[in-house]
Design an enzyme around this catalytic site. Structure first.
Site, PDB file in Angstrom:
ATOM      1  N   SER A 158     -11.611  -3.059  83.883  1.00  0.00           N
ATOM      2  CA  SER A 158     -10.191  -3.398  83.900  1.00  0.00           C
ATOM      3  C   SER A 158      -9.894  -4.406  85.016  1.00  0.00           C
ATOM      4  O   SER A 158     -10.484  -5.485  85.030  1.00  0.00           O
ATOM      5  CB  SER A 158      -9.362  -2.113  84.038  1.00  0.00           C
ATOM      6  N   ASP A 258      -6.677  -3.019  72.699  1.00  0.00           N
ATOM      7  CA  ASP A 258      -6.465  -3.220  74.134  1.00  0.00           C
ATOM      8  C   ASP A 258      -5.635  -4.472  74.369  1.00  0.00           C
ATOM      9  O   ASP A 258      -5.835  -5.509  73.719  1.00  0.00           O
ATOM     10  CB  ASP A 258      -7.838  -3.357  74.814  1.00  0.00           C
ATOM     11  N   HIS A 288      -7.002   0.646  75.656  1.00  0.00           N
ATOM     12  CA  HIS A 288      -7.465   0.553  77.037  1.00  0.00           C
ATOM     13  C   HIS A 288      -7.856   1.939  77.555  1.00  0.00           C
ATOM     14  O   HIS A 288      -7.094   2.895  77.441  1.00  0.00           O
ATOM     15  CB  HIS A 288      -6.369  -0.046  77.913  1.00  0.00           C
TER      16      HIS A 288
END
Length: 325
Positions: A158, A258, A288
């Site tokens: 991330s 995502d 995500h």
């Protein structure tokens, strides 16, 4: 428009848990406290980390968490340099302890994770410079750690994936230490995503776990009050880079739902066009953080793909029969 009908059924349970949607300055303290509590309540990692504090002159000491494989090799082993996620504003290196201990066991490598400073208290370039200082320390202490400095792979998830991508460009531009690979799990790469200047605006991404409002807040916190000079823009927002030549082999994995899907695939395409070796995966039905549902089939497929790719980058053999995280 909702994308819930596209979600892998095995992942639906995660949508009922607390997440970081609509994160802003007012919600940040409680979000940090919740994440710290979850980290403290986590199971003990398979290997206890050694924590070192690196002195850096005027900058605050940098904490690094080191995981050594349980059976040291006769020759120097490879290393993973891990950068945690959290939207630039959340988390700590400790929240990756279980995954990093598993990597050390599974791959027979030393893993070092960096506790970089968070925005908005420490905006760009402070988090990236912390990551750079930790990598320099790792390479400089290769003999003490019994690692091969030519086999260090940068790993990030991330926001940590965005910092990893920026770090790979930074060390290329500064002349080292050169990583053997960059391993990016749903990396946060483009500060425009979710803004009026969003070049992607995909209607079926970003509904769950990390949305456009949270993304705008994370990037604004990282930017701080100063403008980013054009020459430093790729170190801030890697998707804005125009020169990706000379970067190391790259692994990118992201879910099809995502928020970062389009920026990640665009970055992969730019790397390919620059002559960089890239392995890219898109996982259908995944949003995500989908790999938090460890028992889901899509998460198992991701772990298998990630294990094989990381082993290739490290030039190491997998230790079969050991569960990974």
């Amino acid at each position: 428009m909702t994308s819930r009908h596209l979600v892998d059924p095995e992942l639906l349970g995660l949508l009922d848990r607390e997440d970081w949607l609509d994160l802003d300055a007012a919600a940040l303290p409680s979000a940090r406290a919740r994440l710290a509590a979850l980290t403290a309540a986590s199971a003990a990692p398979g290997i206890a980390p050694e924590v070192v504090h690196v002195a850096r002159g005027d900058a605050p000491p940098l904490a690094l968490r080191i995981f050594r494989p349980p059976a040291p090799a006769a020759t120097p082993c490879p290393a993973v340099y891990e950068i945690h996620g959290g939207g630039f504003v959340l988390g700590s290196a400790a929240m990756s302890d279980i995954a990093n201990a598993a990597r050390a066991i599974r791959h027979g490598c030393v893993v070092v994770s960096v506790d970089y400073r968070l925005a908005p208290e420490a905006p760009f370039p402070a988090p990236l410079e912390d990551c750079h200082a930790g990598l320099v320390w790792l390479a400089a202490n290769a003999a003490m750690l019994a690692i091969d400095p030519a086999r260090i792979v940068i790993v990030g998830e991330s926001a940590g994936g965005g910092l990893a991508a920026a770090l790979a460009m930074l060390v290329r531009d500064r002349g080292g230490p050169a990583p053997a690979g960059q391993f990016l799990t749903y990396p946060m790469l483009d500060h425009r995503t979710g803004t009026a200047d969003d070049p992607y605006a995909n209607p079926v991404t970003g509904e769950f776990r990390w949305n456009r409002a949270s993304n705008r807040f994370g990037w604004a916190a990282m930017r701080g009050a100063d403008e980013i000079a054009a020459a430093r823009l790729p170190w801030f927002s890697p998707a804005r880079a125009t020169d990706l030549a000379g970067l190391p082999p790259t692994f990118i994995a992201v879910g099809a739902l995502d928020l970062f899907l389009d920026e990640d695939m665009a970055f992969a395409a730019l790397l390919w066009q620059a002559g960089v070796e890239v392995e890219a995966h898109v996982y259908p039905g995944a949003f995500h953080g989908f790999d938090l549902v460890a028992e889901a089939g899509v998460a198992r497929r991701f772990r298998q793909d990630a294990d094989r790719a990381l082993a290739r980058m490290l030039g190491a053999s997998l230790h079969q029969g050991v569960a990974t995280a």
